[in-house]
Write an enzyme that holds these catalytic residues in place. Structure first.
Site, PDB file in Angstrom:
ATOM      1  N   GLY A 166      -7.077  -0.370   2.379  1.00 47.07           N
ATOM      2  CA  GLY A 166      -5.635  -0.275   2.674  1.00 47.07           C
ATOM      3  C   GLY A 166      -5.328   0.476   3.955  1.00 47.07           C
ATOM      4  CB  THR A 226      -0.929   0.010   1.240  1.00 47.20           C
ATOM      5  OG1 THR A 226      -1.731  -1.164   1.212  1.00 47.20           O
ATOM      6  CG2 THR A 226      -1.811   1.246   1.265  1.00 47.20           C
ATOM      7  CE  LYS A 273      -0.504   4.791  13.667  1.00 49.44           C
ATOM      8  NZ  LYS A 273      -1.850   4.653  13.112  1.00 49.44           N
ATOM      9  CB  ILE A 304      -1.412  14.565  10.579  1.00 47.96           C
ATOM     10  CG1 ILE A 304      -2.865  14.313  10.197  1.00 47.96           C
ATOM     11  CG2 ILE A 304      -1.283  15.788  11.477  1.00 47.96           C
ATOM     12  CD1 ILE A 304      -3.765  13.988  11.387  1.00 47.96           C
ATOM     13  CB  VAL A 318       2.764   9.293  14.441  1.00 45.62           C
ATOM     14  CG1 VAL A 318       1.620   9.741  15.349  1.00 45.62           C
ATOM     15  CG2 VAL A 318       3.770   8.472  15.234  1.00 45.62           C
ATOM     16  N   GLY A 372      -3.843   5.007   4.731  1.00 38.62           N
ATOM     17  CA  GLY A 372      -4.143   4.878   3.304  1.00 38.62           C
ATOM     18  C   GLY A 372      -2.949   5.273   2.449  1.00 38.62           C
TER      19      GLY A 372
END
Ligand code: NAP
Ligand code: HSE
Length: 430
Positions: free
Chosen positions: A187, A13, A205, A136, A132, A303
């Protein structure tokens, strides 16, 4: 234009997403960086597998050592997943003086200290933005943008799969298995989705974020972790009646004495809080710094493309990294204390208890809570048709030890007809 050679270990992915988007935005990246990022080698497990992203066949090998050892590769990108082989790969790359980029949060949470000790000894940077919260840029924010702050707290929805599952259960009435299958098809889930639903992917994370925030590697055994497996559509509905949404939340805090608290669990969040409206695969983090105050980060947390965006940001930084760079991605210091004992952690709770529908039952339950010094802040008891009822209690602040003790007392009552369900409530006090 000068080229920087990249070796991709993993073309699933995320790896395929990195290759696809490097090609898509090649001209833009070259203009911005002044160098061309050129993929020179790709490792996969199965050379015969059909690929959704096309790449020249002569790039591929099924031996990751050939990627690391290729003299034309200057930056090694680990996107295979797992622990043992990625650890061996990263160790080999650092020993060879090659810059490493990885999205492997499980590996960093378990072996971060040894990886970064080696990286510091060899003066080789290791970048991990993709580890993480998907797209972002939270690692860069915590490590660099908030360098002038003590981090008071981080509250985050940091697993896309579980947030997607909870959202689909709430909004579309899907059952848990259907919602998980959808997340896997898109995914979002880990190769072993147990890590998503049992809370450990989010815990990995949270460990990385807490370690960055407080300058010391957090031991996974000191983290309280609970998954979403036991959250039912009924709990979601009861929480809604009480004015809350249930989210898998990562909570990271340090108190005035420097003691650190790291936990991940399904959490009742007041419906007016901004995190309550973060849905689907989206992640969000509220970071509270003593100088900056409250900040909010929001974006797709899993994703192909969002994660590829984070890896490419690391590649760009890696390409610009100078040979004399001192910060190898993690700078340990000793300004904070150890993790708080799990039994001493204090919060509010939601408690659902199946009981006999008889007079005096509520008093017995309240007595058991009172005997453990746990107070009730509110209660609902839905109308029951048969001989059993459910008590839904909101509890005042109490330690994990007090509540565990109260639940033991409650379970020993003859009027209690099944295992109580306990969820934690977060009031977002720093
Ligand atoms: P994936 O789809 O399962 O892809 C893994 C890739 O690694 C596959 O191409 C596989 O080869 C290859 N591989 C596995 N073991 C190998 C070995 N021993 N030697 C050579 N190649 C090997 O996984 P993914 O979702 O891309 O995730 C990769 C990493 O990124 C994981 O650490 C994950 O936690 C992290 N991550 C994922 C996401 C996400 O949204 N998926 C987001 C952030 C971080 P084959 O293709 O031949 O099987
Ligand atoms: N399985 C992870 C998630 C991938 O769902 O959040 C992103 O780290």
């Amino acid at each position: 234009m000068k080229q920087i050679g990249i070796g991709l270990a993993g073309f699933g992915t995320v790896g395929a997403g990195v290759f696809k988007n490097l090609a898509k935005n090649r001209a833009l990246l070259s203009e911005r960086l002044g160098v061309e990022l050129a993929v020179r080698r790709v490792a996969v497990r199965d050379l015969k597998k059909a690929r959704s992203v096309e790449a020249p066949a002569d790039l591929f090998t099924d031996d990751w050592k050939k990627v690391v050892d290729d003299p034309a590769v200057q930056i090694v990108v680990e996107l295979m997943g797992g622990i043992d082989e990625p650890l061996a790969l990263i160790t080999r790359a650092i020993e060879a003086g090659k810059i490493v980029v990885t999205g492997n949060k499980a590996l960093l949470a378990e072996h971060g200290k040894e990886i970064f000790d080696l990286a510091a000894a060899k003066n080789v940077p290791v970048f991990f933005e993709a580890a993480v919260a998907g797209g972002i840029p939270i690692i860069k924010a915590v490590r660099e943008s908030f360098v002038g702050n003590h981090i008071l707290s981080i509250h985050g929805i940091i697993n896309g799969t579980t947030n997607y599952i909870l959202t689909r259960m709430t909004d579309a009435g899907l059952d848990y298995a259907e919602a998980l299958a959808e997340a896997q098809a898109q995914g979002y889930a880990e190769a072993d989705p147990t890590l998503d639903v049992n809370g450990w992917d989010a815990a990995h994370k949270a460990i990385i974020l807490a370690s960055l925030a407080y300058g010391t590697w957090i031991c996974p055994k000191k983290v309280f972790v609970e998954g979403i497996e036991h959250v039912t559509a009924r709990d979601i509905a009861f929480a809604k009646i009480l004015g809350y949404r249930i989210k898998l939340l990562g909570i990271i805090k340090a108190d005035a004495s420097g003691e650190i608290e790291v936990r991940v669990h399904p959490t009742l969040i007041p419906e007016k809080h901004v995190l309550a409206s973060v849905n689907g695969v989206y992640n969000a983090l509220c970071v509270h710094g003593d100088v900056v105050g409250e900040t909010l980060f929001y974006g797709r947390g899993a994703g192909q493309d969002p994660t590829a965006s984070a890896v490419i940001a690391d590649l760009a930084e890696a390409a610009c990294a100078s040979a004399t760079r001192r910060d190898c991605g993690f700078m340990p210091h000793g300004l904070y204390g150890d993790c708080k004992a799990l039994d001493a952690i204090t919060c509010q709770y939601y408690l659902r208890i199946p009981v006999d529908d008889k007079p005096g039952v509520l008093a017995q339950v309240a007595g058991a809570l009172g005997a453990s010094n746990v107070g009730i802040s509110s209660m609902i008891q839905p109308e029951s048709a048969g001989e059993q009822a459910e008590l839904i209690l909101m509890l005042h602040d109490a330690t994990h030890a007090q509540v565990r003790n109260a639940i033991e007392r409650i379970q020993s009552l003859a009027c209690v007809k099944g295992a109580p369900l306990l969820l934690r409530v977060e009031n977002f006090a720093a």
